[in-house]
Structures are given as C-alpha cells and as structure tokens.
Design a protein around this motif. Structure first.
Motif, PDB file in Angstrom:
ATOM      1  N   ALA A  91       0.852  -1.180   0.000  1.00 21.52           N
ATOM      2  CA  ALA A  91       0.000   0.000   0.000  1.00 21.52           C
ATOM      3  C   ALA A  91       0.893   1.236   0.000  1.00 21.52           C
ATOM      4  N   VAL A  92       0.370   2.335  -0.539  1.00 24.63           N
ATOM      5  CA  VAL A  92       1.081   3.616  -0.543  1.00 24.63           C
ATOM      6  C   VAL A  92       0.403   4.518   0.479  1.00 24.63           C
ATOM      7  N   SER A  93       1.144   4.898   1.515  1.00 28.79           N
ATOM      8  CA  SER A  93       0.578   5.706   2.589  1.00 28.79           C
ATOM      9  C   SER A  93       0.598   7.185   2.213  1.00 28.79           C
ATOM     10  N   ILE A  94      -0.422   7.901   2.696  1.00 32.51           N
ATOM     11  CA  ILE A  94      -0.516   9.347   2.512  1.00 32.51           C
ATOM     12  C   ILE A  94      -0.439   9.973   3.893  1.00 32.51           C
ATOM     13  N   VAL A  95       0.540  10.845   4.111  1.00 29.81           N
ATOM     14  CA  VAL A  95       0.720  11.500   5.403  1.00 29.81           C
ATOM     15  C   VAL A  95       0.734  13.009   5.191  1.00 29.81           C
ATOM     16  N   ASP A  96       0.323  13.744   6.254  1.00 29.97           N
ATOM     17  CA  ASP A  96       0.316  15.199   6.143  1.00 29.97           C
ATOM     18  C   ASP A  96       1.684  15.753   6.534  1.00 29.97           C
TER      19      ASP A  96
END
Length: 737
Positions: A234-239
């Motif tokens: 999975a490709v994580s999205i972080v702020d």
C-alpha cells in the motif's frame, strides 16, 4: 549337481534383477525428487513474480500520487509567480482582480477545486471553493497541518523557491495542497516581510480522481482506504506533520500464479518423457564412460603443463625430479638442477602490459627449449621462474655451468616482442644430487638459495650452491627479523649531514640518514641492512619511518630544508604520495621544506611511472631531486622530461676534480647543463677546501661532504645552527657600526 547349477544361475539372475530393480527404483526416486524440486522452483518463481508485480504497482501508485501533487505545483507556480499578480495583490490591493483571477478560477477546474489567499497572519483575503466563496471558516474546514505548509513556504524564501506542497485532511477528505508566495515572475517580492500574501490551491483526492489515476496508470482496483487498513502493499498518505491520512491499495494481478497453473502440466509431462529415455542414457553412459577415462588420462597429463608456455609446471617438475633422483640413486649418476629467475621482468610487465609479458615468457620458453639437452626436463614454476633438470654421468656441476653460460648469453641479447625490443637477463642457481643422495625438496631448495645469492650479487649471473650459503641465509634471516622488530619498535635513529651554501658555507639544509645499532651486534652499516630491507619488503615501512622522524626533527630548524632518500620500492607504490601527504599533515611541516631524492637507475626502468609519481608528489608541494647524477645513466632528456627541482652531482665526479682533467671537464659540462635548465646543483663528496672552491667556481650553489661535516646527531645540528646565527648577528652589528 544339476540342482546346484540351477541354484547358482538363479542366484545370478536374482542378483542381476536386484541390480536392475535398484537402478529403476533409484531412477523413479530421482524423477520424483526432481519433479518436486522443479514444481517447488516454479512455485517460488511464481511467488517472486507476484511480489515483483506488486512492487512495480507500488512504484507506479507512488509515482501517480506524486504526479497528482506535481500537477497542482505546476499550476500554482503559473498563478503565483506573475507580475500582474504581484501588482494587483500588493500595489493595487485589487480585491475584484484577486477574486476574478484567483478565486473564481477554481470553478470547473480539473487541476484545483479550491483557491485561497492568506496574509502573513494566516487571515484569509479570499477563500473560494468550486468558483464560489466558502461558507465554512478556513480553520474549521482544514486540518491544522495546512498552516505547517504555509510556514514552510515562508521559510523557503531564504533557502530556495517559495513554494511547497503536501497532503492535508479537509472536511471533504484528503486533498493535495500547494502554498506559494505571490511574487513577480523574476522572484522579487515587492513588499517586506509581514505584508506578504500566499496563494493556496487545493485539489481533493476523491473517488473520481482515484479512478482517473487507476485508468491512466493501469492500476487495477485502485482505491483509498483508512490509514489503519492492513495490506501487504500500500502507498501511505501523510500530512506535513507526519500524521497518516489514508492508504492507496489495489488489486494484485498475481501473474505468477497464472503462469504456474499453465506451466505445471507441461513440466510434469516433460519429466515423464525423461524416464522414457533413461535406458538410452544408460547405454550412452557406458560409452561415455570409456571416453571419459581416456579424457581423464589426457587431463592428468595436461595438469602437469603450464598453459602459457607449454612447459611442465611445478607439479610436473616435482614428478620429473623424483624420477631422475631415483634413477641416479640406482645407477650412480648425477642430477643437475638450474633454477632461473628473469631479471627485470616485472618492470617490463609494468611498462608494456601483461600481454607483452606473456609474449616474453613464451619467447624465453622457446629459446630454453632449444638450449637444454634432449634428456632434460624444462619447467616454468610460475611468474618469471624456470627450472632445468637433467641427468649426467659427471659427479660435478660442469655441464650445468656450461648450460648456464649458454642461457645467460641467450638472455643477454635483445628479444623482439611484437614491435618492441626488450632486454631481460637472468639470475641462475645451480645444485646437484650426486648418486641421488640429495632428495628433490632439498635439491630445489639449494638451487633456489643459490639463485637468490646470484641475484644479490648483482643479477645476470649464476651461482653454484655451497654449504656456506645456508649459514649466510640464516644470518640474513636473523638480520631481517631484528630489522623488522627495530622498525616496529622505532629503534632506528637518524643522523643529519649538513648541506651548506657554496659561498658562505652556512648550513641551508640537512640530509637525513638512517642508523641502526643492532642489539648484541653494535652499529650496522646502511649498506648492509638497506639491501635486506629492499629484498624483504621492509623498505617501505623503513622509508616512511625515516621520513616521519626527519620531518618531526626538522620542526626544530624552521630555516632549513630536509632531504630524504626514497627507494625505488616506495616510488613503485601508487599510494606513496598519499603516505607523504599523511606524514606532512601529521608532523605539521611545510611541504616546500621537504626534498625527496631518487636515483637515476629507477628512472631508466620505469619512466612512465616515475613521471606520474613525481607529478603527484610535486602537487603536494614537496621538492624532488635527482640523486647520484652522473653515475652512469645521465641524460638531458630526464632532466627536461621529469621537471626535477634539484640535481645532486655524484661523488664519483667530485673526488678527482683537482687531479683528473677528464673528471673536471665532465663536471663542468654537467653543471653547465643543469644551469642551462635553471636547475640548482648540489655537489656531494667534498673532502677538501680546494674541492669546495673548485665546485663553487664551476657553478654549484650547494655543497656536502666530510670537509664540512660528517653525519651528526640532531643536537649537534642545533648547536651549529645557534653558532651560525650568532656569527651572522655579529657580522650584522659590525656592518651597522
């Protein structure tokens, strides 16, 4: 009796049947194991293929997510970095223009769906969503990480382009957000800090956008899931604050599993066919076995041969010598062994390459094959070492000496190697085994020892073994061991011989000379232990020790130059310049005060490598002097080619300068040559005042010799320097008076 015969035949048949059964069972077992191994291997390949496809999908998804963000960056840059934008936002503060050109542009845009302009206090100037003013408060609509992006944009004003981007959580979901300082196209911001404004574009990552990414980048089943969703890939999205916002996952295509299902029946069928040909293989195996036995015999013979020269190798020589010694022991004959080591082979290899070296080995092997007796064994022992062994009826070394003379004559002639002509000599050691009394190991050892004795005596010669050589070898080994320990313990000391100005006789420098007081033996001459250091590989450690000690001591005499002799072994080492750099740094001495002296002989052997070494040393700032100039190899070409900083006239030219007109003429010509090339000249070996005067008149600017001083301890140099400074001070006072 008939029953016994039948029983015997049955036993034989049962035995044969058991063998066949065992063979068939073994084959069936092998086929089963191979089948299992192949299927397992295919399964592993399938798993690896699945893993590789998922990893590629991960890279593609990550790239798609980054591209989604980069598209927003490019659009943001076009809007924020404009002269008209800077003019209307700062100078005119035209709100209608801001709304028309920055706010309402978010309507029906595929690149951004929200547009905000905020000031340095993070207060919104405008806030538009889908081309219309926002009804929600900005701070309620966006996660606090938005302001972290705005702060980054402020900080990048100092370090680079004032634009940043990232992913932020909003009430509508995850969105790519870009923040840029509004400025002129040139990058100039017409207002001071505190009055600047920032353009913010927002692009939500909704299901429509994700489907577009899935179709564009051919990622099956791409979807957005919560950050705690469990997935292998999975490709994580972080702020910007590091908080996970979500993950992009996809449906694995599992290409390996599909390939496995297609390949498995074919593999099983192919392995089944293998069994059908097993009997044929058994028959062919029997035929191949006979052929293999013949090839093994040929391989055993080939294992005794050197591939490069075609001669016997070390193992072939061992067997041959054993055979000849046994025969001499039986019939009372003699076995003669010549051990040859080529002189200068390494230099030829280094100068012209291994290809030329290989051709030289083959040429020498061909020549030796013609010279040796018909019943001789000729072998190459590796590298540039050869051996000749042959039986003789004479119980002396006469035939070996005659053969050795022929070999030396052959190798003294120039050899044509391709387009090059090379000259290579040989050092030969001779040993014998009268009536086979000396076994092979001892015979080879004696010949090898005699060869090294010949090499130590000056090369290009032969030496017959004598029992005294063993005592000399033991003494030399003990000397080498003590020298090694002395170097490691830094027990060697230095003496310093002054270099004086030819006119004033003031000390201008010193030459460092190593001294060794061997425990239990007293002082050992450098002419004894330095050759041992060179042949044993200790010379580099010794040379670095001398250089370091000399530089440390030279710090006591800031006005003097320090000269240190460099051995050819040190110059051959490509890392020598690095060692010198380390010593200079460690001792904190100015490089310009250090002069490294090299003899002409090494230049003759390695002109290319010499040039490289001198260039690297001079790049450090040290001086390089040509020592013993005029000792036999002098050449104008060397002086012009290598760029020496100084030459030292060999003492052989200075000793007879007052009594021999030829020596005087040669000396004058040598100094004139150096002066024409702007090279300062040091004359060594000065033993009388008259010699010093003559050499000064010839043009030498620096003198050295026993007339001025023998090599002395550093304390004596310091004392003489103090006296010299005092004399100079007195002269200055007298002149002032």
């Amino acid at each position: 009796m008939g029953a016994d015969i039948r029983t015997s035949r049955r036993s034989v048949q049962l035995g044969r049947h058991s063998i066949v059964t065992a063979v068939l069972f073994s084959f069936a077992l092998v086929v089963a194991v191979v089948t299992l191994m192949v299927l397992t291997a295919i399964g592993r390949v399938a798993d690896y293929s699945n893993k590789l496809d998922d990893e590629r999908s991960w890279e593609t998804t990550a790239g798609a997510l980054k591209t989604f963000e980069n598209q927003l960056d490019a659009t943001l840059h076009d809007y924020a970095a404009r002269d008209t934008a800077a003019q209307n936002v700062y100078e005119k503060d035209d709100r209608d223009w801001i709304i028309s050109n920055l706010g309402e542009m978010s309507s029906d845009s595929v690149l951004f769906d929200m547009s905000l302009v905020v000031d340095d206090d993070n207060k919104p100037v405008i806030a538009y969503q889908d081309g219309k003013p926002m009804h929600d408060k900005v701070e309620d609509f966006f996660d606090p990480s938005l302001w972290a992006l705005v702060d980054q944009a402020r900080k990048t004003l100092v370090t680079g382009t004032p634009e940043v981007s990232g992913y932020v959580m909003t009430r509508k979901g995850i969105a790519a957000v870009g923040v840029a300082t509004i400025r002129e196209k040139s990058g100039h911001i017409p207002v001071p800090e505190g009055k600047r404004r920032y353009l913010i574009f927002v692009r939500h990552l909704n299901s429509t956008k994700i489907k577009m990414l899935s179709n564009t980048y051919i990622i099956s089943g791409l979807r957005l899931v919560p950050p705690n969703h469990n997935a292998v890939y999975a490709v994580s999205i972080v702020d910007p604050l590091g908080k996970p916002l979500g993950r992009l996952v996809w449906t694995s295509r599992e290409p390996g599993d599909m390939s496995y299902q297609q390949a498995r029946p074919l593999v099983i069928g192919a392995l089944g066919l293998v069994g059908m040909f097993f009997v044929v293989l058994l028959i062919l195996g029997l035929i191949a076995g006979r052929r293999m036995r013949a090839e093994e015999a040929e391989a055993r013979e080939g294992s005794l041969r050197d591939r490069l020269s075609g001669l016997l190798n070390r193992e072939g020589l061992r067997r041959g010598v054993d055979r000849l010694v046994e025969a001499a022991r039986a019939d009372g004959g003699n076995v003669l062994l010549l051990y040859l080591d080529l002189d200068g082979f390494k230099e030829i290899n280094d100068s012209y390459g291994h290809g030329t070296g290989d051709q030289l080995i083959r040429a020498v092997a061909a020549g030796l094959s013609v010279l040796v007796p018909p019943n001789a064994i000729l072998a190459r022992l590796g590298g540039d070492e050869f051996a000749v062994v042959f039986p003789t009826g004479e119980l002396n070394d006469g035939e070996a000496v005659r053969l050795g003379e022929q070999v030396l004559d052959f190798l003294s002639e120039p050899l044509q190697i391709g387009r090059r002509v090379v000259v290579v000599g040989a050092s030969i050691g001779i040993a014998s085994s009268p009536e086979g009394r000396i076994n092979r190991e001892e015979l080879v050892r004696r010949a090898d020892l005699a060869m090294y004795k010949a090499k130590e005596a000056g090369r290009a010669r032969m030496t017959c073994y004598e029992t005294a050589m063993d005592a000399h070898r033991e003494e030399r080994n003990a000397l080498e061991l003590d020298l090694r320990n002395a170097i490691e313990a830094e027990e060697l000391t230095l003496a310093y011989q002054p270099l004086v100005d030819a006119t004033t006789h003031d000390i201008t420098g010193v030459e460092a000379l190593v001294r060794w007081n061997r425990p239990g033996h007293g002082p050992i001459s450098p002419e004894v232990f330095i050759p041992v250091a060179e042949t044993s590989g200790l010379i580099e450690a010794l040379g670095l020790l001398v250089l370091r000690k000399a530089c440390e001591t030279a710090r006591l005499w800031p006005d003097l130059r320090i000269a240190v002799n460099v051995s050819p072994a040190q110059f051959r080492n490509p890392a020598f310049a690095d060692y010198v750099r380390h010593v200079l740094k460690e001792t904190e001495i100015e490089a310009g005060r250090v002069t490294l002296e090299i003899t002409e002989g090494y230049i003759i052997q390695n002109p290319g490598r010499t040039r490289q070494s001198i260039e690297r040393l001079k790049a450090l700032g040290v001086k390089v002097a040509l020592d013993d100039f005029g000792s036999g190899f002098s050449s104008i070409g060397y002086l012009r080619q290598f760029g020496f900083d100084r030459i030292k006239i060999d003492r052989s030219l200075t000793m007879d300068v007052l009594t021999n007109s030829r020596s005087r003429d040669m000396l004058q010509a040598t100094v004139a040559l150096a002066r024409s090339l702007d090279l300062p000249v040091t004359a060594e070996g000065i033993e009388t005042e008259e010699q010093g005067i003559a050499l000064r008149l010839f043009g030498c600017d620096e003198l050295q010799g026993y007339f001025f001083s023998k090599p002395v301890a550093d304390i004596e140099i310091s004392r003489r320097l103090a006296a010299q400074i005092a004399r100079r001070h007195n002269r200055e006072q007298e002149a002032a008076a």
